[in-house]
Scaffold this motif. Structure first.
Motif, short mmCIF file in Angstrom:
data_model
loop_
_atom_site.label_atom_id
_atom_site.label_comp_id
_atom_site.label_asym_id
_atom_site.label_seq_id
_atom_site.Cartn_x
_atom_site.Cartn_y
_atom_site.Cartn_z
N GLN A 1 4.43 -30.67 -17.95
CA GLN A 1 4.85 -29.37 -17.42
C GLN A 1 3.66 -28.62 -16.83
O GLN A 1 3.76 -28.03 -15.75
N ASP A 2 2.52 -28.66 -17.52
CA ASP A 2 1.32 -27.99 -17.00
C ASP A 2 0.83 -28.67 -15.73
O ASP A 2 0.35 -28.01 -14.81
N ARG B 1 3.09 -27.50 -12.95
CA ARG B 1 2.75 -26.11 -12.60
C ARG B 1 1.49 -26.06 -11.73
O ARG B 1 1.43 -25.31 -10.76
N VAL C 1 9.51 -28.67 -12.82
CA VAL C 1 8.47 -28.47 -13.83
C VAL C 1 8.95 -28.98 -15.18
O VAL C 1 8.22 -29.67 -15.90
N GLU D 1 11.69 -24.72 -11.09
CA GLU D 1 11.82 -24.64 -12.55
C GLU D 1 12.29 -25.97 -13.14
O GLU D 1 11.74 -26.46 -14.13
#
Length: 120
Positions: free
Chosen positions: A73-74, A77, A40, A37
């Motif tokens: 962030q994407d 992920r 990311v 978490e």
């Protein structure tokens, strides 16, 4: 027939612990899994990380798929989607690349993990 006797005070070295001896011990999650978490949310230079992993861990297709994502962030992920198939050695490569590309972030996460301030 060979007969061995062991006397009290035998000074032979103890057998080293092996993976077999530890097979019932619960495995701790890898650093990447523990801090997914935070990684990311906080990795800001995903491209430099991807460049370090390209060719050694990521195929051209995987590299391009991660880079195609719109935000950092994407991208992280998407990278973690590929991590599902990685073994410990692969995850260690990502960990090392993160230490090289994001040393301050990694230091912060390690300090939180250990509860000890490395800077003081």
């Amino acid at each position: 027939m060979l007969h061995l006797s062991f006397l009290p005070g035998d000074l032979r070295p103890a057998q080293p612990m092996t993976d077999e001896a530890n097979k019932d011990a619960p495995a701790l999650p890898h650093f990447l899994d523990q801090h997914r978490e935070q990684l990311v949310a906080r990795v800001t230079s995903v491209d430099s990380l991807l460049d370090k992993l390209h060719g050694t861990l990521l195929s051209q297709e995987e590299y391009e798929a991660v880079r195609a994502e719109a935000t950092n962030q994407d991208r992280m992920r998407k990278l973690f989607i590929f991590s599902r198939s990685w073994d410990k050695t692969c995850k260690n490569k990502v960990y090392q690349a993160l230490k090289e590309t994001h040393p301050h972030l990694m230091m912060d996460l390690l300090e939180k993990l250990s509860g000890i301030s490395v800077g003081s």
